[in-house]
Design a protein around this motif. Structure first.
Motif, PDB file in Angstrom:
ATOM      1  N   LEU A  14      46.793  37.292  38.037  1.00 33.57           N
ATOM      2  CA  LEU A  14      46.461  36.542  36.823  1.00 33.57           C
ATOM      3  C   LEU A  14      45.744  35.255  37.200  1.00 33.57           C
ATOM      4  O   LEU A  14      46.368  34.247  37.539  1.00 33.57           O
ATOM      5  CB  LEU A  14      47.740  36.229  36.041  1.00 33.57           C
ATOM      6  CG  LEU A  14      48.559  37.444  35.596  1.00 33.57           C
ATOM      7  CD1 LEU A  14      49.916  37.010  35.071  1.00 33.57           C
ATOM      8  CD2 LEU A  14      47.813  38.230  34.538  1.00 33.57           C
ATOM      9  N   GLY A  15      44.438  35.296  37.168  1.00 32.54           N
ATOM     10  CA  GLY A  15      43.649  34.112  37.474  1.00 32.54           C
ATOM     11  C   GLY A  15      43.769  33.694  38.916  1.00 32.54           C
ATOM     12  O   GLY A  15      43.941  34.515  39.816  1.00 32.54           O
ATOM     13  N   GLY A  16      43.670  32.395  39.150  1.00 30.01           N
ATOM     14  CA  GLY A  16      43.694  31.897  40.515  1.00 30.01           C
ATOM     15  C   GLY A  16      42.343  32.046  41.192  1.00 30.01           C
ATOM     16  O   GLY A  16      41.309  32.239  40.538  1.00 30.01           O
ATOM     17  N   THR A  17      42.357  31.965  42.528  1.00 25.05           N
ATOM     18  CA  THR A  17      41.124  32.029  43.306  1.00 25.05           C
ATOM     19  C   THR A  17      41.281  33.032  44.430  1.00 25.05           C
ATOM     20  O   THR A  17      42.268  32.995  45.172  1.00 25.05           O
ATOM     21  CB  THR A  17      40.790  30.641  43.902  1.00 25.05           C
ATOM     22  OG1 THR A  17      40.793  29.660  42.865  1.00 25.05           O
ATOM     23  CG2 THR A  17      39.420  30.666  44.574  1.00 25.05           C
ATOM     24  N   LEU A  18      40.321  33.933  44.547  1.00 26.72           N
ATOM     25  CA  LEU A  18      40.324  34.948  45.599  1.00 26.72           C
ATOM     26  C   LEU A  18      39.089  34.780  46.461  1.00 26.72           C
ATOM     27  O   LEU A  18      38.014  34.428  45.963  1.00 26.72           O
ATOM     28  CB  LEU A  18      40.312  36.357  45.002  1.00 26.72           C
ATOM     29  CG  LEU A  18      41.448  36.745  44.056  1.00 26.72           C
ATOM     30  CD1 LEU A  18      41.164  38.116  43.450  1.00 26.72           C
ATOM     31  CD2 LEU A  18      42.768  36.749  44.786  1.00 26.72           C
ATOM     32  N   SER A  19      39.225  35.055  47.755  1.00 27.23           N
ATOM     33  CA  SER A  19      38.037  35.151  48.591  1.00 27.23           C
ATOM     34  C   SER A  19      37.312  36.440  48.223  1.00 27.23           C
ATOM     35  O   SER A  19      37.929  37.392  47.721  1.00 27.23           O
ATOM     36  CB  SER A  19      38.431  35.187  50.070  1.00 27.23           C
ATOM     37  OG  SER A  19      39.132  36.398  50.358  1.00 27.23           O
ATOM     38  N   PRO A  20      35.995  36.516  48.434  1.00 27.14           N
ATOM     39  CA  PRO A  20      35.274  37.765  48.126  1.00 27.14           C
ATOM     40  C   PRO A  20      35.872  38.976  48.840  1.00 27.14           C
ATOM     41  O   PRO A  20      35.970  40.060  48.256  1.00 27.14           O
ATOM     42  CB  PRO A  20      33.846  37.470  48.604  1.00 27.14           C
ATOM     43  CG  PRO A  20      33.713  35.987  48.499  1.00 27.14           C
ATOM     44  CD  PRO A  20      35.064  35.443  48.863  1.00 27.14           C
ATOM     45  N   ALA A  21      36.305  38.789  50.089  1.00 28.56           N
ATOM     46  CA  ALA A  21      36.865  39.919  50.842  1.00 28.56           C
ATOM     47  C   ALA A  21      38.180  40.392  50.231  1.00 28.56           C
ATOM     48  O   ALA A  21      38.422  41.599  50.087  1.00 28.56           O
ATOM     49  CB  ALA A  21      37.076  39.517  52.303  1.00 28.56           C
ATOM     50  N   LEU A  22      39.058  39.444  49.864  1.00 32.27           N
ATOM     51  CA  LEU A  22      40.335  39.842  49.278  1.00 32.27           C
ATOM     52  C   LEU A  22      40.119  40.447  47.893  1.00 32.27           C
ATOM     53  O   LEU A  22      40.778  41.430  47.530  1.00 32.27           O
ATOM     54  CB  LEU A  22      41.267  38.627  49.176  1.00 32.27           C
ATOM     55  CG  LEU A  22      42.664  38.903  48.599  1.00 32.27           C
ATOM     56  CD1 LEU A  22      43.385  39.975  49.409  1.00 32.27           C
ATOM     57  CD2 LEU A  22      43.489  37.619  48.539  1.00 32.27           C
ATOM     58  N   ASP A  23      39.202  39.902  47.125  1.00 32.78           N
ATOM     59  CA  ASP A  23      38.894  40.465  45.813  1.00 32.78           C
ATOM     60  C   ASP A  23      38.473  41.924  45.949  1.00 32.78           C
ATOM     61  O   ASP A  23      38.969  42.808  45.227  1.00 32.78           O
ATOM     62  CB  ASP A  23      37.795  39.639  45.155  1.00 32.78           C
ATOM     63  CG  ASP A  23      37.475  40.113  43.747  1.00 32.78           C
ATOM     64  OD1 ASP A  23      36.700  41.080  43.619  1.00 32.78           O
ATOM     65  OD2 ASP A  23      37.999  39.524  42.776  1.00 32.78           O
ATOM     66  N   ALA A  24      37.577  42.197  46.879  1.00 35.57           N
ATOM     67  CA  ALA A  24      37.112  43.573  47.078  1.00 35.57           C
ATOM     68  C   ALA A  24      38.243  44.475  47.564  1.00 35.57           C
ATOM     69  O   ALA A  24      38.375  45.630  47.126  1.00 35.57           O
ATOM     70  CB  ALA A  24      35.959  43.580  48.084  1.00 35.57           C
TER      71      ALA A  24
END
Length: 372
Positions: free
Chosen positions: A57-67
């Protein structure tokens, strides 16, 4: 899923430490609800593939973790900073420093003002996505508010927003807040200016001398009406006089529950936690619901009267003894606004009859609540 059988409840995770502990305890990621976490540099999920139905729920992800999360079935609800100036999934109440960030550039530059402008724009140009973000935000605030007041004796203090700093009425409300907080209560108000601000200021003070000094400082800017920025900055100077090492949210004395519905009334800076809502109806409901140790109503106008009768409705239909309600100001509540006669008539022989009182001073109100 068979009828009557439900999956185990989700577990809210509000810090990296909680996430590490949950994973170490073997909780299935599908049960976890990661709420507003900064996972930019987090690597505890990098090698896991059992992430189906993990909820972010929201927050901030690195592109690698998001993928990685998306590839393995996680459900990600992203923040959308382009759509809203607020974080809808926030896990904590606001602070005055957060709402008044960038105050040096003027009140219109602050997050509080930007959120109000966004809210007002949504009223002029209704948008289902904005409405959804507001609803999610308010639900997150309610959850954070419940955590903030847990195991605390909460007393609500209601009163008019027009009470000016430097007046006797303002000083009386501040003394009431101080007295109640000294008795161990969490003093909770509608979070705005006037009597609400005074009660929050008084609750935050740790000595009568500090209270007197703070009242002297705020009197330099009596009202928010002409310049919200100057009013807030003056309040922050007074708040700094009251700050002590132990005045932390782990032992809160002062709580505000304001709303952007009344965005022309800025939030006061003296609450240690600020549960600010878009929905005024939800805000008022929780303000009353959490005030289980009692409610004090100082002189006010339409908004204050509305809160009195919201309490009366709850108390009228209650099947258990309701919290005490104390109206302060004989002349105000009998003659100027004859609320007392009506609420007394409503009480009749119901449980609420022994829980309502009308007194003429804040000292009487504090003493009455101490004995009930």
């Amino acid at each position: 899923m068979t009828r009557g059988h439900y999956p185990p409840p989700g577990v809210e995770i509000e810090s990296i430490e909680e996430l590490d502990a949950a994973l170490a305890d073997g909780l299935a990621p599908a049960r976890l609800r990661l709420q507003d976490l900064d996972l930019t540099d987090y690597h505890g999920l990098d090698r896991r593939t059992d992430l189906d139905e993990l909820v972010v729920l929201g927050g901030t992800l690195s592109p690698a973790l998001d993928a990685h999360l998306r590839a393995h079935g996680a459900i990600i609800f992203p923040n959308d900073p382009d759509a809203a100036p607020i974080r809808p999934y926030r896990a904590r109440l606001y602070t005055a420093d957060e709402l008044y960030a960038d105050l040096a550039a003027g009140y219109p530059a602050t997050p509080d003002a930007l959120a109000y402008g966004w809210y007002r724009n949504g009223l002029r140009h209704p948008d289902v996505f904005s409405a959804l973000l507001q609803a999610i935000h308010d639900d997150s605030i309610s959850d954070a508010l419940a955590e903030f007041v847990r195991d605390r004796q909460v007393i609500g203090v209601m009163g008019g927003h027009a009470v000016g700093r430097g007046t006797e009425a303002y000083a009386d409300a501040a003394r009431l807040g101080f007295d109640l907080a000294e008795r161990g209560f969490l003093v909770t108000t509608g979070g705005g200016p006037g009597a609400m601000e005074a009660a929050n200021l008084g609750a935050l003070a740790r000595s009568a001398d500090d209270l007197t000094r703070a009242l002297t400082v705020v009197a330099d800017v009596p009202s928010f009406a002409d310049d919200i920025g100057a009013w807030a900055a003056c309040g922050l100077r007074a708040r700094d006089l009251l700050a002590t090492p132990d005045a932390t949210p782990t032992d809160p004395r002062s709580l505000g529950i304001p709303t952007w519905f009344y965005g022309h009334e800025p939030p006061n800076v003296f609450a240690q936690g600020i549960a600010k809502y878009f929905s005024n109806a939800i805000r008022e409901d929780w303000l009353l619901a959490h005030s289980q140790a009692g409610i004090v109503v100082l002189p006010g106008a339409a908004g204050t009267v509305q809160e009195v009768f919201q309490f009366a409705t709850r108390a009228y239909y209650a099947d258990t003894t309701p919290p005490p309600l104390v109206l302060v100001g004989e002349q105000h509540w009998r003659e100027k606004l004859p609320v007392w006669q009506l609420i007394s008539a409503l009480a009749g022989d119901r449980l609420m009859a022994s829980r309502i009182a009308l007194v003429d001073s804040v000292d009487d109100a504090a003493e009455l609540l101490r004995t009930r």
